[in-house]
Design a protein around this motif. Sequence first.
Motif, mmCIF file in Angstrom:
data_model
loop_
_atom_site.group_PDB
_atom_site.id
_atom_site.type_symbol
_atom_site.label_atom_id
_atom_site.label_comp_id
_atom_site.label_asym_id
_atom_site.label_seq_id
_atom_site.Cartn_x
_atom_site.Cartn_y
_atom_site.Cartn_z
ATOM 1 N N GLU A 101 0.830 -1.205 0.000
ATOM 2 C CA GLU A 101 0.000 0.000 0.000
ATOM 3 C C GLU A 101 0.867 1.258 0.000
ATOM 4 O O GLU A 101 0.543 2.260 -0.656
ATOM 5 C CB GLU A 101 -0.932 -0.014 1.205
ATOM 6 C CG GLU A 101 -2.013 -1.091 1.104
ATOM 7 C CD GLU A 101 -2.749 -1.299 2.425
ATOM 8 O OE1 GLU A 101 -2.246 -0.829 3.465
ATOM 9 O OE2 GLU A 101 -3.819 -1.938 2.395
ATOM 10 N N ASP A 102 1.996 1.215 0.698
ATOM 11 C CA ASP A 102 2.931 2.339 0.689
ATOM 12 C C ASP A 102 3.504 2.550 -0.710
ATOM 13 O O ASP A 102 3.687 3.701 -1.147
ATOM 14 C CB ASP A 102 4.062 2.104 1.690
ATOM 15 C CG ASP A 102 3.616 2.239 3.141
ATOM 16 O OD1 ASP A 102 2.551 2.833 3.382
ATOM 17 O OD2 ASP A 102 4.339 1.724 4.026
ATOM 18 N N ILE A 103 3.804 1.444 -1.404
ATOM 19 C CA ILE A 103 4.310 1.553 -2.778
ATOM 20 C C ILE A 103 3.252 2.200 -3.677
ATOM 21 O O ILE A 103 3.562 3.062 -4.508
ATOM 22 C CB ILE A 103 4.707 0.163 -3.313
ATOM 23 C CG1 ILE A 103 5.950 -0.350 -2.575
ATOM 24 C CG2 ILE A 103 4.970 0.211 -4.820
ATOM 25 C CD1 ILE A 103 6.354 -1.770 -2.941
ATOM 26 N N ARG A 104 2.005 1.829 -3.483
ATOM 27 C CA ARG A 104 0.936 2.411 -4.304
ATOM 28 C C ARG A 104 0.765 3.909 -4.021
ATOM 29 O O ARG A 104 0.499 4.695 -4.933
ATOM 30 C CB ARG A 104 -0.370 1.652 -4.069
ATOM 31 C CG ARG A 104 -1.409 1.899 -5.154
ATOM 32 C CD ARG A 104 -2.723 1.228 -4.821
ATOM 33 N NE ARG A 104 -2.634 -0.224 -4.806
ATOM 34 C CZ ARG A 104 -2.651 -0.975 -5.904
ATOM 35 N NH1 ARG A 104 -2.731 -0.419 -7.090
ATOM 36 N NH2 ARG A 104 -2.597 -2.293 -5.794
ATOM 37 N N ARG A 105 0.897 4.295 -2.767
ATOM 38 C CA ARG A 105 0.813 5.724 -2.444
ATOM 39 C C ARG A 105 1.989 6.492 -3.045
ATOM 40 O O ARG A 105 1.851 7.623 -3.510
ATOM 41 C CB ARG A 105 0.772 5.918 -0.920
ATOM 42 C CG ARG A 105 -0.609 5.702 -0.311
ATOM 43 C CD ARG A 105 -0.656 6.155 1.141
ATOM 44 N NE ARG A 105 0.101 5.248 2.006
ATOM 45 C CZ ARG A 105 -0.427 4.187 2.604
ATOM 46 N NH1 ARG A 105 -1.707 3.884 2.426
ATOM 47 N NH2 ARG A 105 0.314 3.411 3.378
ATOM 48 N N LEU A 106 3.154 5.839 -3.040
ATOM 49 C CA LEU A 106 4.347 6.456 -3.615
ATOM 50 C C LEU A 106 4.239 6.558 -5.132
ATOM 51 O O LEU A 106 4.679 7.550 -5.741
ATOM 52 C CB LEU A 106 5.575 5.628 -3.226
ATOM 53 C CG LEU A 106 6.937 6.068 -3.749
ATOM 54 C CD1 LEU A 106 7.344 7.394 -3.097
ATOM 55 C CD2 LEU A 106 7.982 4.989 -3.460
ATOM 56 N N LEU A 107 3.641 5.513 -5.753
ATOM 57 C CA LEU A 107 3.523 5.424 -7.219
ATOM 58 C C LEU A 107 2.063 5.174 -7.580
ATOM 59 O O LEU A 107 1.666 4.030 -7.816
ATOM 60 C CB LEU A 107 4.414 4.294 -7.741
ATOM 61 C CG LEU A 107 5.899 4.345 -7.349
ATOM 62 C CD1 LEU A 107 6.573 3.018 -7.650
ATOM 63 C CD2 LEU A 107 6.599 5.490 -8.080
ATOM 64 N N PRO A 108 1.236 6.193 -7.629
ATOM 65 C CA PRO A 108 -0.215 6.005 -7.829
ATOM 66 C C PRO A 108 -0.584 5.268 -9.104
ATOM 67 O O PRO A 108 -1.633 4.624 -9.161
ATOM 68 C CB PRO A 108 -0.746 7.447 -7.838
ATOM 69 C CG PRO A 108 0.261 8.236 -7.086
ATOM 70 C CD PRO A 108 1.582 7.613 -7.409
ATOM 71 N N ALA A 109 0.258 5.326 -10.130
ATOM 72 C CA ALA A 109 -0.071 4.686 -11.398
ATOM 73 C C ALA A 109 0.395 3.230 -11.480
ATOM 74 O O ALA A 109 0.115 2.550 -12.473
ATOM 75 C CB ALA A 109 0.545 5.478 -12.552
ATOM 76 N N VAL A 110 1.069 2.738 -10.449
ATOM 77 C CA VAL A 110 1.629 1.395 -10.515
ATOM 78 C C VAL A 110 0.529 0.337 -10.496
ATOM 79 O O VAL A 110 -0.525 0.509 -9.867
ATOM 80 C CB VAL A 110 2.612 1.149 -9.348
ATOM 81 C CG1 VAL A 110 1.875 0.925 -8.031
ATOM 82 C CG2 VAL A 110 3.544 -0.027 -9.637
ATOM 83 N N ALA A 111 0.744 -0.744 -11.229
ATOM 84 C CA ALA A 111 -0.134 -1.924 -11.185
ATOM 85 C C ALA A 111 0.577 -3.013 -10.388
ATOM 86 O O ALA A 111 1.798 -3.173 -10.501
ATOM 87 C CB ALA A 111 -0.449 -2.415 -12.585
ATOM 88 N N ILE A 112 -0.189 -3.738 -9.580
ATOM 89 C CA ILE A 112 0.395 -4.779 -8.724
ATOM 90 C C ILE A 112 -0.297 -6.114 -8.997
ATOM 91 O O ILE A 112 -1.527 -6.218 -8.924
ATOM 92 C CB ILE A 112 0.263 -4.429 -7.232
ATOM 93 C CG1 ILE A 112 0.887 -3.055 -6.948
ATOM 94 C CG2 ILE A 112 0.941 -5.491 -6.376
ATOM 95 C CD1 ILE A 112 0.783 -2.611 -5.494
#
Length: 338
Positions: A91-102
């Motif tokens: 979730e921290d990665i997503r906040r850091l990179l809003p456009a990232v797909a996981i």
Amino acid sequence: MRVLHIAYQQLRRYGHTRVSWAQKLFFGLIKNGHYVQGFSDRDVAAFEAPLGIRDLGYKKANKRLLEMAEALQPDLVVVGHCDIIQNRTLEDIRRLLPAVAIAGCNNDPLFIPDNVRKIEQRCAVVDAMFVSTGHEALKQFEGRRARLFHMPNPVDGAIENQDASNRQNLPIDLIYCSNALQHTKRLEDVGYLRQQLNGELVFKTFGSFGEKPVWGRDYDRALGQSKMGLNFNRQEGWHWYSSARIAQLGGNGLLIFTNADAGFDTLFPDRTLVYYRDLDHLLGLIREFHADDDKRRAWAAATRHFFHTEMNSTLNAQYILESTLGIDYSHPYVWLEQ
């Protein structure tokens, strides 16, 4: 595309490794032209921990992953079997990179309750979850963030690089490799076959009945010296589920005996895998193919060809990427739901 691939990469085994579906995915992403950085959670935790005690390095491993994501700025994060990595870090990665797909990937069976819990947990934060059991069984995970997909056990031409179907004079007629005893009674079945086939053929059971397990190069050599292999799972009957053994056997040109209840006849072409209903039926099939080596080689060659053309690491990696990003499929993947 920039990809961050989180999975156990067996760095501290120093060559005595298991054949890894995660490594094949890593290779497949690179072969498709993507820039891939790997993060091995268990190894990083051990490297970062005081005195190398892995359990003391969990917090630091999560911190290092976040640092890597910030430095790499990936377009796609692929999360494999990495229990050390917390959902909170993703979730921290997503906040850091809003456009990232996981994307989440799980290659373990659904008859293990703890694995079901792990999938449920990951489905709350990933965009897509890929599981090695067939579509029908994945409905239990619906209703969370993740879209659900089946993924097969792929081969990789650099790993499954032998071809027993092209050889006649091999020292091992039948092989079974495993030392896993939890959630299964399959060792009883192997013991019954050993008793019934005693004196008829060379049957090696590495990891069981006093035969040492084989890893790394020793495992590769054992497969390269074998004509036929048993694809015994810890439990049978799960739709399209098999351990990764099926790709290791088939990709190296061994004839595969596998349980009919998994429904692989709807996925594989005719005259590839050999399906058995019960142990006595299996015994008859083993004897039949042992007596007809031309037939053994023909079926095994067809299986190997199917794996390497339709279930290889390049196709598997591209399917995971396309499914996660929601873009049109570039190939008619044979495992897509009909």
